[in-house]
Design a protein around this motif. Sequence first.
Motif, PDB file in Angstrom:
ATOM      1  N   UNK A 259      -3.875 -85.173  25.069  1.00 15.07           N
ATOM      2  CA  UNK A 259      -4.371 -86.460  25.584  1.00 15.07           C
ATOM      3  C   UNK A 259      -5.874 -86.404  25.814  1.00 15.07           C
ATOM      4  N   UNK A 260      -6.334 -85.301  26.416  1.00 12.98           N
ATOM      5  CA  UNK A 260      -7.758 -85.189  26.728  1.00 12.98           C
ATOM      6  C   UNK A 260      -8.551 -84.539  25.601  1.00 12.98           C
ATOM      7  N   UNK A 261      -7.910 -84.301  24.470  1.00 10.07           N
ATOM      8  CA  UNK A 261      -8.580 -83.714  23.309  1.00 10.07           C
ATOM      9  C   UNK A 261      -9.209 -82.357  23.663  1.00 10.07           C
ATOM     10  N   UNK A 262      -8.498 -81.580  24.505  1.00  7.17           N
ATOM     11  CA  UNK A 262      -8.981 -80.234  24.793  1.00  7.17           C
ATOM     12  C   UNK A 262      -8.783 -79.345  23.574  1.00  7.17           C
ATOM     13  N   UNK A 263      -7.720 -79.617  22.842  1.00 10.68           N
ATOM     14  CA  UNK A 263      -7.489 -78.941  21.569  1.00 10.68           C
ATOM     15  C   UNK A 263      -7.299 -80.007  20.501  1.00 10.68           C
ATOM     16  N   UNK A 264      -7.552 -79.614  19.271  1.00  8.39           N
ATOM     17  CA  UNK A 264      -7.374 -80.512  18.133  1.00  8.39           C
ATOM     18  C   UNK A 264      -6.360 -79.885  17.188  1.00  8.39           C
ATOM     19  N   UNK A 265      -5.531 -80.722  16.602  1.00  8.87           N
ATOM     20  CA  UNK A 265      -4.454 -80.221  15.748  1.00  8.87           C
ATOM     21  C   UNK A 265      -4.575 -80.828  14.360  1.00  8.87           C
ATOM     22  N   UNK A 266      -4.386 -79.983  13.328  1.00 11.37           N
ATOM     23  CA  UNK A 266      -4.390 -80.481  11.966  1.00 11.37           C
ATOM     24  C   UNK A 266      -3.185 -81.383  11.735  1.00 11.37           C
TER      25      UNK A 266
END
Length: 643
Positions: A119-126
């Motif tokens: 939600x907070x874009x702490x990680x990004x996923x392909x």
Amino acid sequence: MPEPTPQDVQGLSLALAGLRRRLARLIDAADMSMASETDDAPGMACGALAVLGDRFGLSAFEREIVLLCAAAELDPSIPAACALAQKEPQRAYPTFALAASIFDDPSWEAFSPLGPLRHWRLIEMDSVEFTGTLTSRIRIAERILHFLKGLECLDETLASYVAPVAPPFFEAPITAHLPAAERLLALLTSPSPRIVELRGGDRRTRASLAAWAAGRAGLGLLQLCVEDLPPQAIEADSFCRLWDRESILHPLALLITCRSYRLDMLPEEARKGIGVLLERTRMPLVLDGGEADGSSAHDRAVIEIAHAPRHEQRALWEAVLGGRVQVDAERLTATFDLEPGAIVEIAAQAGTASGTVEPSHLWSACLARGRARLGRLAERLTPSVAWDDLVLPAAEKGLLRRIATQVRNRATVYDTWGFGRMSQRGLGISALFHGESGTGKTLAAEVLASELAFDLYRIDLSQVVSKYIGETEKNIREVFDAAEQGGVVLFFDEADALFGRRSEVKDSHDRYANIEISYLLQRMESYRGLSILATNRKNALDPAFLRRLRFVVDFPFPTLAEARALWMRTFPQGAPIGTLDLDRLAVLGLTGGSIRNIAMNAAFLAAAADTAIDMPVVLAAAADELRKLGRNPEEALTAIRCR
């Protein structure tokens, strides 16, 4: 919430060591040098990660996922270890499946789009279209990685939209602005910050008050133009999440400004963008509302910034100029009604490379301040005349000089002597110029503007008057509002378009005509500059209207002596002048405007014939002018030949 300390950041290396040991369990220990290290829980030694987890409400498992993704960026050995641990050479990167296999107490909620990691874009996923959620590559957001390393830098996406707000130009707000500044500070430090709109003052003043309050509240302040907001709902939602994430990482407030509009006059596209931001962001928002309009807003707290009084303007002029220049601060404040932000900017613009300030540059910068607004509403005239160019009877010329004297001495009479405190009405210096076309009304306005070193703007009242109810007053209001900063002579031409003899109100048209007249008189009486009305028909004006004007100047038809003087002044020194009989030309009975027309046309006739400007050429041009005026040129020319 505390900021990460250097000691917190140093703990990151210890946390990475613990992570390497976790990965070693899934790999042949003989192949990994890290197998000999003592096992401990990863992430517990990293205070920066603990701060991040506290701010975003991360579970222990979610913190470990962040650490795994950070390790893949910081430690070159981690990607290879990830491939070995997952027994897939192509997967030399972290995945949710890998995190679940090496960390204790894995939770499916950590993988959810609604969980704090995504939600907070702490990680990004392909993309998960082909690989699925568990085996898709995950990576730490660059902004979060910098945070763990102790670097404060704005998210790259956000940095393309915003700019830091300059520090306030004052240590403390002026007395008139202190109530607004303290209320803004209270709202920014409240448990649930509200949306605040600042109104009044000028743009620089509003920004400085916001910066002062944000600094006192311990908040950073960034500025965003409404026109740059993405109007699409999906983009706007993502945008708001990034803003909220930034404000959680580093306490921030956002100053929203408009590049080309007032907030209440935004186009539809910009309204959509600001609407999404106002609804979804949790960051304290300060709206630059522009000029005060008295309206209310149910979704925000509105703070009105009081206008800076003259004595505080004068004190600020003296403070910002210091000893760099000998400037009459009293004259500046008597002429220009400027907000503190404008004064600071003008003083900076007028400076030279050596740090000194040229008084002429300072005055020109003050004049230029209001030109952008007035240029859209009126025609700016550039005076190039002086008193000697004005041919009038001594009484009328003396009256014009008294007008200039009153404008120059307003501060003494109104402020120092206290006449301005007795009544706010009638402080405007207004004049009526009446006389036939060409008798010098516009020229006199130019002489006054030149004498006072003011800008001169001509407003054609025939273009201001509208048949639609309320439009005439709106047009008049825009003109006076734009001129309020000072240093302007307003010259209303064609006053007959608005002012005829007032009569009893017989219908709605008469009633609204009287409202328009009253509104113009009211603005002229309160305008601190010089306003002039020009008309060809004084007798058509209501005596009640004339009583409200400070000066009435008659521009009579030129006498023979005055006409001769006009003919003498009308030809420039560089023109090839032949033999001219000025006494005979004066008998033509023409105004100064007509004489100038004849001189110009005669010059073109002489240039075409390659001759000097002599009597035959001038008389030929005079014949054309007389026909234009509806007079018989033969009679007039015969009369002067007989002299």
